[in-house]
Write a protein that holds these residues in place. Sequence first.
Motif, PDB file in Angstrom:
ATOM      1  N   THR A  87       2.951  -0.465 -11.403  1.00 43.60           N
ATOM      2  CA  THR A  87       4.256  -1.097 -11.645  1.00 43.60           C
ATOM      3  C   THR A  87       4.143  -2.578 -11.994  1.00 43.60           C
ATOM      4  OG1 THR A  87       4.532  -1.560  -9.283  1.00 43.60           O
ATOM      5  CG2 THR A  87       5.431   0.520 -10.109  1.00 43.60           C
ATOM      6  N   ASN A  88       2.924  -3.074 -12.155  1.00 43.25           N
ATOM      7  CA  ASN A  88       2.676  -4.478 -12.508  1.00 43.25           C
ATOM      8  C   ASN A  88       3.283  -5.453 -11.495  1.00 43.25           C
ATOM      9  OD1 ASN A  88       1.228  -3.802 -14.815  1.00 43.25           O
ATOM     10  ND2 ASN A  88       3.090  -3.675 -16.045  1.00 43.25           N
ATOM     11  N   ARG A  89       3.067  -5.193 -10.223  1.00 41.56           N
ATOM     12  CA  ARG A  89       3.528  -6.077  -9.142  1.00 41.56           C
ATOM     13  C   ARG A  89       2.317  -6.671  -8.436  1.00 41.56           C
ATOM     14  NH1 ARG A  89       8.005  -2.346  -6.202  1.00 41.56           N
ATOM     15  NH2 ARG A  89       9.176  -1.830  -8.071  1.00 41.56           N
ATOM     16  N   PRO A  90       1.995  -7.930  -8.727  1.00 41.44           N
ATOM     17  CA  PRO A  90       0.809  -8.528  -8.112  1.00 41.44           C
ATOM     18  C   PRO A  90       0.921  -8.694  -6.599  1.00 41.44           C
ATOM     19  CG  PRO A  90       2.015 -10.160  -9.382  1.00 41.44           C
ATOM     20  CD  PRO A  90       2.658  -8.837  -9.651  1.00 41.44           C
ATOM     21  N   GLY A  91       2.131  -8.743  -6.080  1.00 39.13           N
ATOM     22  CA  GLY A  91       2.310  -8.868  -4.629  1.00 39.13           C
ATOM     23  C   GLY A  91       1.762  -7.678  -3.865  1.00 39.13           C
ATOM     24  N   LEU A  92       1.772  -6.509  -4.488  1.00 43.43           N
ATOM     25  CA  LEU A  92       1.231  -5.326  -3.824  1.00 43.43           C
ATOM     26  C   LEU A  92      -0.295  -5.289  -3.868  1.00 43.43           C
ATOM     27  CD1 LEU A  92       3.760  -2.573  -4.962  1.00 43.43           C
ATOM     28  CD2 LEU A  92       3.562  -3.628  -2.715  1.00 43.43           C
ATOM     29  N   LEU A  93      -0.903  -6.101  -4.730  1.00 42.45           N
ATOM     30  CA  LEU A  93      -2.356  -6.182  -4.786  1.00 42.45           C
ATOM     31  C   LEU A  93      -2.900  -7.135  -3.720  1.00 42.45           C
ATOM     32  CD1 LEU A  93      -1.646  -4.975  -7.621  1.00 42.45           C
ATOM     33  CD2 LEU A  93      -3.534  -6.306  -8.505  1.00 42.45           C
ATOM     34  N   THR A  94      -2.054  -8.034  -3.240  1.00 41.35           N
ATOM     35  CA  THR A  94      -2.486  -9.085  -2.318  1.00 41.35           C
ATOM     36  C   THR A  94      -3.083  -8.554  -1.015  1.00 41.35           C
ATOM     37  OG1 THR A  94      -0.810 -10.522  -3.279  1.00 41.35           O
ATOM     38  CG2 THR A  94      -1.770 -11.210  -1.183  1.00 41.35           C
ATOM     39  N   PRO A  95      -2.461  -7.583  -0.316  1.00 43.17           N
ATOM     40  CA  PRO A  95      -3.091  -7.105   0.933  1.00 43.17           C
ATOM     41  C   PRO A  95      -4.499  -6.567   0.721  1.00 43.17           C
ATOM     42  CG  PRO A  95      -0.853  -6.261   0.760  1.00 43.17           C
ATOM     43  CD  PRO A  95      -1.174  -6.926  -0.543  1.00 43.17           C
ATOM     44  N   TRP A  96      -4.709  -5.842  -0.373  1.00 45.42           N
ATOM     45  CA  TRP A  96      -6.041  -5.312  -0.672  1.00 45.42           C
ATOM     46  C   TRP A  96      -7.009  -6.454  -0.925  1.00 45.42           C
ATOM     47  CZ3 TRP A  96      -9.903  -5.253  -4.243  1.00 45.42           C
ATOM     48  CH2 TRP A  96     -10.798  -4.179  -4.200  1.00 45.42           C
ATOM     49  N   LEU A  97      -6.538  -7.480  -1.631  1.00 38.90           N
ATOM     50  CA  LEU A  97      -7.395  -8.629  -1.950  1.00 38.90           C
ATOM     51  C   LEU A  97      -7.702  -9.475  -0.715  1.00 38.90           C
ATOM     52  CD1 LEU A  97      -5.937  -9.715  -5.383  1.00 38.90           C
ATOM     53  CD2 LEU A  97      -8.265  -8.923  -4.920  1.00 38.90           C
ATOM     54  N   ILE A  98      -6.918  -9.353   0.324  1.00 36.57           N
ATOM     55  CA  ILE A  98      -7.208 -10.063   1.573  1.00 36.57           C
ATOM     56  C   ILE A  98      -8.133  -9.231   2.455  1.00 36.57           C
ATOM     57  CG2 ILE A  98      -6.181 -10.903   3.738  1.00 36.57           C
ATOM     58  CD1 ILE A  98      -3.706 -11.683   2.046  1.00 36.57           C
ATOM     59  N   LEU A  99      -7.846  -7.940   2.591  1.00 35.04           N
ATOM     60  CA  LEU A  99      -8.607  -7.085   3.504  1.00 35.04           C
ATOM     61  C   LEU A  99     -10.045  -6.855   3.035  1.00 35.04           C
ATOM     62  CD1 LEU A  99      -8.691  -5.238   6.019  1.00 35.04           C
ATOM     63  CD2 LEU A  99      -7.966  -3.378   4.528  1.00 35.04           C
ATOM     64  N   ASN A 100     -10.261  -6.618   1.764  1.00 33.93           N
ATOM     65  CA  ASN A 100     -11.594  -6.242   1.302  1.00 33.93           C
ATOM     66  C   ASN A 100     -12.634  -7.346   1.426  1.00 33.93           C
ATOM     67  OD1 ASN A 100     -11.923  -3.355   0.256  1.00 33.93           O
ATOM     68  ND2 ASN A 100      -9.839  -3.935  -0.250  1.00 33.93           N
ATOM     69  N   PRO A 101     -12.341  -8.606   1.097  1.00 35.26           N
ATOM     70  CA  PRO A 101     -13.351  -9.631   1.371  1.00 35.26           C
ATOM     71  C   PRO A 101     -13.653  -9.784   2.864  1.00 35.26           C
ATOM     72  CG  PRO A 101     -11.803 -10.431  -0.261  1.00 35.26           C
ATOM     73  CD  PRO A 101     -11.259  -9.133   0.261  1.00 35.26           C
ATOM     74  N   ILE A 102     -12.626  -9.607   3.708  1.00 39.36           N
ATOM     75  CA  ILE A 102     -12.851  -9.670   5.155  1.00 39.36           C
ATOM     76  C   ILE A 102     -13.744  -8.505   5.588  1.00 39.36           C
ATOM     77  CG2 ILE A 102     -11.731  -9.456   7.417  1.00 39.36           C
ATOM     78  CD1 ILE A 102      -9.339 -10.970   6.180  1.00 39.36           C
ATOM     79  N   ALA A 103     -13.443  -7.301   5.094  1.00 38.45           N
ATOM     80  CA  ALA A 103     -14.250  -6.128   5.430  1.00 38.45           C
ATOM     81  C   ALA A 103     -15.680  -6.288   4.919  1.00 38.45           C
ATOM     82  CB  ALA A 103     -13.622  -4.864   4.843  1.00 38.45           C
ATOM     83  N   LYS A 156      -0.322 -12.388 -12.790  1.00 44.67           N
ATOM     84  CA  LYS A 156       0.301 -13.666 -12.452  1.00 44.67           C
ATOM     85  C   LYS A 156       0.534 -14.505 -13.708  1.00 44.67           C
ATOM     86  CE  LYS A 156       0.922 -14.460  -8.110  1.00 44.67           C
ATOM     87  NZ  LYS A 156       2.250 -14.574  -7.540  1.00 44.67           N
ATOM     88  N   SER A 157      -0.398 -14.442 -14.670  1.00 47.36           N
ATOM     89  CA  SER A 157      -0.230 -15.221 -15.895  1.00 47.36           C
ATOM     90  C   SER A 157       0.916 -14.685 -16.745  1.00 47.36           C
ATOM     91  CB  SER A 157      -1.523 -15.218 -16.702  1.00 47.36           C
ATOM     92  OG  SER A 157      -1.769 -13.949 -17.274  1.00 47.36           O
ATOM     93  N   LEU A 158       1.262 -13.414 -16.561  1.00 45.91           N
ATOM     94  CA  LEU A 158       2.401 -12.825 -17.284  1.00 45.91           C
ATOM     95  C   LEU A 158       3.703 -13.039 -16.549  1.00 45.91           C
ATOM     96  CD1 LEU A 158       0.793  -9.422 -18.328  1.00 45.91           C
ATOM     97  CD2 LEU A 158       1.081 -11.463 -19.731  1.00 45.91           C
ATOM     98  N   ASN A 159       3.662 -13.723 -15.396  1.00 48.13           N
ATOM     99  CA  ASN A 159       4.820 -14.024 -14.554  1.00 48.13           C
ATOM    100  C   ASN A 159       5.485 -12.775 -13.993  1.00 48.13           C
ATOM    101  OD1 ASN A 159       4.611 -16.824 -14.755  1.00 48.13           O
ATOM    102  ND2 ASN A 159       5.690 -16.798 -16.720  1.00 48.13           N
ATOM    103  N   PHE A 160       4.669 -11.790 -13.600  1.00 52.15           N
ATOM    104  CA  PHE A 160       5.212 -10.607 -12.924  1.00 52.15           C
ATOM    105  C   PHE A 160       5.345 -10.898 -11.457  1.00 52.15           C
ATOM    106  CE2 PHE A 160       3.713  -7.988 -16.577  1.00 52.15           C
ATOM    107  CZ  PHE A 160       4.933  -7.441 -16.875  1.00 52.15           C
TER     108      PHE A 160
END
Length: 160
Positions: A87-103, A156-160
Amino acid sequence: MGVQMTNCCGFSLKHGTIIIGVVQSIIAFMFLVLSAAYAENPHELVDMSDPSIVPDLTILKVILIIISVGSALQCLFSIFLIFGAETNRPGLLTPWLILNPIALGVYILATLTAIIHHTSLNMTPFIIGHMLLGIIIVLIVAYKIMCVWNFYKHLKSLNF
């Protein structure tokens, strides 16, 4: 700065991110089911392995519960990743981008701890195997994080 990527394993960043989410959600669900089942009956793991290296059953049960919770979060965040990419929503990608580097950091620390713990013994094959497997896993996970991060920056560059 970072590395600019335009594709992920030959797919577009969007489709690569969706594939990463699907594969990771399936693997996380399998880990969730297995660790939850063994958390209920941790003695079955002790029966299958060398009892001298297995911790107390209560400690093993706590470790399996922690793995179950982590796997449930990973599965949930991977589903968020799929829907966010679709759905081109970068906010929904954020939790994955936080958890995986921690893991990934926790995995690196656990691998180093296992290697350090076994250095006093004559366990050269164990140490070399752990190091090789650890390097392969770190490279794969780092590549997945870079793919998803680049797709996130693109959205984010597309302002979604």
